[in-house]
Design a protein around this motif. Structure first.
Motif, PDB file in Angstrom:
ATOM      1  N   UNK A 163      54.585  32.068  38.793  1.00  0.00           N
ATOM      2  CA  UNK A 163      54.290  33.691  38.839  1.00  0.00           C
ATOM      3  C   UNK A 163      52.787  34.117  38.777  1.00  0.00           C
ATOM      4  N   UNK A 164      52.193  33.426  39.646  1.00  0.00           N
ATOM      5  CA  UNK A 164      50.748  33.386  39.684  1.00  0.00           C
ATOM      6  C   UNK A 164      50.036  35.089  39.439  1.00  0.00           C
ATOM      7  N   UNK A 165      50.788  35.898  40.197  1.00  0.00           N
ATOM      8  CA  UNK A 165      50.508  36.982  40.080  1.00  0.00           C
ATOM      9  C   UNK A 165      50.392  37.871  38.692  1.00  0.00           C
ATOM     10  N   UNK A 166      50.887  37.296  37.882  1.00  0.00           N
ATOM     11  CA  UNK A 166      50.983  37.736  36.576  1.00  0.00           C
ATOM     12  C   UNK A 166      50.243  37.102  35.534  1.00  0.00           C
ATOM     13  N   UNK A 167      49.140  36.047  35.942  1.00  0.00           N
ATOM     14  CA  UNK A 167      48.028  35.646  35.220  1.00  0.00           C
ATOM     15  C   UNK A 167      47.026  36.868  34.811  1.00  0.00           C
ATOM     16  N   UNK A 168      46.696  36.963  33.580  1.00  0.00           N
ATOM     17  CA  UNK A 168      45.956  38.171  33.053  1.00  0.00           C
ATOM     18  C   UNK A 168      44.548  37.913  33.630  1.00  0.00           C
ATOM     19  N   UNK A 169      43.896  38.801  34.246  1.00  0.00           N
ATOM     20  CA  UNK A 169      42.581  38.466  34.811  1.00  0.00           C
ATOM     21  C   UNK A 169      41.645  39.489  34.265  1.00  0.00           C
ATOM     22  N   UNK A 170      42.240  40.650  33.771  1.00  0.00           N
ATOM     23  CA  UNK A 170      41.405  41.761  33.200  1.00  0.00           C
ATOM     24  C   UNK A 170      42.033  42.195  31.644  1.00  0.00           C
ATOM     25  N   UNK A 171      41.464  41.348  30.834  1.00  0.00           N
ATOM     26  CA  UNK A 171      42.114  41.150  29.402  1.00  0.00           C
ATOM     27  C   UNK A 171      41.918  42.686  28.704  1.00  0.00           C
ATOM     28  N   UNK A 172      40.813  43.439  29.211  1.00  0.00           N
ATOM     29  CA  UNK A 172      40.649  44.696  28.542  1.00  0.00           C
ATOM     30  C   UNK A 172      40.556  45.619  29.787  1.00  0.00           C
ATOM     31  N   UNK A 173      41.122  47.058  29.211  1.00  0.00           N
ATOM     32  CA  UNK A 173      41.281  47.828  30.299  1.00  0.00           C
ATOM     33  C   UNK A 173      41.734  47.667  31.517  1.00  0.00           C
ATOM     34  N   UNK A 174      42.701  46.773  31.731  1.00  0.00           N
ATOM     35  CA  UNK A 174      43.261  46.540  32.973  1.00  0.00           C
ATOM     36  C   UNK A 174      44.555  47.481  33.308  1.00  0.00           C
ATOM     37  N   UNK A 242      33.676  41.402  46.471  1.00  0.00           N
ATOM     38  CA  UNK A 242      33.125  40.426  45.660  1.00  0.00           C
ATOM     39  C   UNK A 242      33.884  40.443  44.248  1.00  0.00           C
ATOM     40  N   UNK A 243      34.195  41.768  43.934  1.00  0.00           N
ATOM     41  CA  UNK A 243      34.933  41.838  42.538  1.00  0.00           C
ATOM     42  C   UNK A 243      36.477  41.379  42.668  1.00  0.00           C
ATOM     43  N   UNK A 244      37.022  41.438  43.681  1.00  0.00           N
ATOM     44  CA  UNK A 244      38.608  40.975  43.776  1.00  0.00           C
ATOM     45  C   UNK A 244      38.410  39.489  43.893  1.00  0.00           C
ATOM     46  N   UNK A 245      37.476  39.076  44.725  1.00  0.00           N
ATOM     47  CA  UNK A 245      37.465  37.458  44.960  1.00  0.00           C
ATOM     48  C   UNK A 245      37.078  36.884  43.465  1.00  0.00           C
ATOM     49  N   UNK A 246      36.217  37.509  42.682  1.00  0.00           N
ATOM     50  CA  UNK A 246      36.050  37.116  41.257  1.00  0.00           C
ATOM     51  C   UNK A 246      37.351  36.924  40.640  1.00  0.00           C
ATOM     52  N   UNK A 247      38.139  37.945  40.525  1.00  0.00           N
ATOM     53  CA  UNK A 247      39.316  37.849  39.900  1.00  0.00           C
ATOM     54  C   UNK A 247      40.136  36.761  40.594  1.00  0.00           C
ATOM     55  N   UNK A 248      40.323  36.770  41.751  1.00  0.00           N
ATOM     56  CA  UNK A 248      41.254  35.920  42.407  1.00  0.00           C
ATOM     57  C   UNK A 248      40.863  34.140  41.994  1.00  0.00           C
ATOM     58  N   UNK A 249      39.427  34.027  41.893  1.00  0.00           N
ATOM     59  CA  UNK A 249      39.087  32.626  41.527  1.00  0.00           C
ATOM     60  C   UNK A 249      39.214  32.517  40.147  1.00  0.00           C
ATOM     61  N   UNK A 250      39.142  33.405  39.286  1.00  0.00           N
ATOM     62  CA  UNK A 250      39.459  33.099  37.837  1.00  0.00           C
ATOM     63  C   UNK A 250      40.959  32.737  37.778  1.00  0.00           C
ATOM     64  N   UNK A 251      41.950  33.440  38.465  1.00  0.00           N
ATOM     65  CA  UNK A 251      43.266  32.841  38.553  1.00  0.00           C
ATOM     66  C   UNK A 251      43.395  31.504  38.723  1.00  0.00           C
ATOM     67  N   UNK A 252      42.814  31.232  39.947  1.00  0.00           N
ATOM     68  CA  UNK A 252      42.868  29.947  40.714  1.00  0.00           C
ATOM     69  C   UNK A 252      42.118  28.805  40.026  1.00  0.00           C
ATOM     70  N   UNK A 253      41.051  29.142  39.319  1.00  0.00           N
ATOM     71  CA  UNK A 253      40.525  28.315  38.154  1.00  0.00           C
ATOM     72  C   UNK A 253      41.443  27.497  37.154  1.00  0.00           C
ATOM     73  N   UNK A 254      42.176  28.511  36.633  1.00  0.00           N
ATOM     74  CA  UNK A 254      43.237  28.299  35.606  1.00  0.00           C
ATOM     75  C   UNK A 254      44.244  27.192  36.180  1.00  0.00           C
ATOM     76  N   UNK A 255      44.519  27.483  37.508  1.00  0.00           N
ATOM     77  CA  UNK A 255      45.724  26.672  38.039  1.00  0.00           C
ATOM     78  C   UNK A 255      44.941  25.422  38.367  1.00  0.00           C
TER      79      UNK A 255
END
Length: 322
Positions: A163-174, A242-255
């Motif tokens: 359930x990769x879509x539910x990895x938290x990438x914006x921990x504050x004010x998401x 650029x911003x959504x690429x950062x978020x996606x990379x963050x989730x993929x880096x955890x994986x």
């Protein structure tokens, strides 16, 4: 006799069906509408009847097939062949899919989640190139995923692995997510999430931008439009990408750091952006992962498109002894 496979990729609007060779090559492909009326009670019968009719038309019988593999939305118990929580199909309660479809067709049924079978399809015949450790992320209306590790699809104790879509990438004010959490990857990297990010950025943006004007004029904004304007150099679109690429990379880096797969494959409608998405995601990803992961885990765009699901579903029907 060279036995064949049947793959079914069930979606909320249509079901895609195909007859494939044992090697995963599609020989015949067709679609039927998904009838979600009466709590989805017609869906399985419609699929079974369509398969039976197709085999009659092609003058094939059950002896020509190993069985049917099927991908479906919802939480799947792949051992019992049941699914529940597929709300877009009307299947809130548990459905005996495998048992019911087997009664109609007389063929053995293997069932799994739709994101998992898409992962299997890309791993078997697409960008995964048969690797034993491959992760598939699909960016569409939502964000889903499937994990193929050590040669097996991972399900987890309750079928919720991947359930990769539910990895938290914006921990504050998401943003609020449909799952009840805040700041999930799905809220910013799905097709609808990307538009949401662009509209929020537009409120603070003061420069010249076709995207900002389109938002202010309440035009229909899509993720596709955002990538098209980004390719033209639109500053607001570029900032959004650029911003959504950062978020996606963050989730993929955890994986990547946790599983170190050979490949992480990005699919779904948003992946049509190709290198325009892949390049910034790769650049961020490489700054976020352990050195050994940076050297060995590759990111790539899916190659099988809408066929990944039916190919992966068919793979489920392969006999285990082979």
């Amino acid at each position: 006799m060279n036995k064949k496979l049947i793959g079914v990729d069930l979606g909320g609007t249509t079901a895609k069906l195909a007859i494939l060779t044992k090697d995963g090559d599609i020989q015949e492909k067709w679609t039927i509408d998904t009838n979600i009326e009466d709590k989805g009670s017609h869906i399985v019968k419609d699929i079974g009847d369509s398969i039976n009719q197709k085999l009659t038309d092609l003058q094939l019988d059950n002896d020509n097939f190993y069985g049917i593999g099927m991908g479906t939305p919802g939480t799947v118990n792949y051992e019992t062949g049941t699914v529940k929580g597929a709300y877009n199909l009307g299947w809130a309660e548990e459905q005996n899919i495998s048992e019911d479809l087997e009664k109609i067709t007389g063929l053995t049924i293997r069932l799994d989640n739709d994101a998992n079978v898409a992962a299997l399809g890309e791993r078997w015949k697409g960008a995964g190139e048969g690797g034993a450790n491959v992760v598939f992320v699909t960016l569409g209306t939502g964000v889903g995923g499937g994990i193929f590790a050590e040669g097996k699809i991972l399900h987890g104790v309750r079928g919720a692995a991947g359930e990769i879509g539910h990895v938290t990438v914006v921990p504050e004010n998401g943003y609020d997510c449909t799952c009840g959490k805040k700041g999930c990857l799905e809220t910013v990297a799905s097709a609808t999430g990307i538009v949401r990010v662009a509209k929020d950025f537009a409120k603070e943006f003061n420069g010249e931008s076709k995207l900002k004007k389109a938002i202010e004029n309440q035009e229909n904004i899509t993720s596709k439009l955002i990538f098209e304007l980004g390719a033209e150099g639109d500053e607001l679109a570029t900032e959004t990408i650029d911003k959504i690429s950062f978020y996606l990379a963050l989730a993929l880096s955890h994986i990547g750091n946790m599983l170190n797969p050979e490949k992480i494959i990005i699919g779904g409608g948003v992946s049509a952006a190709g290198d325009q998405l892949l390049t910034p995601v790769k650049n961020y990803f490489e700054t976020m992962v352990f050195p050994a992961v940076k050297e060995s885990t590759k990111l790539s765009i899916a190659t099988k498109g809408n066929d990944a699901g039916i190919i992966g579903a068919a793979w489920l029907a392969l006999p285990t002894e082979d």
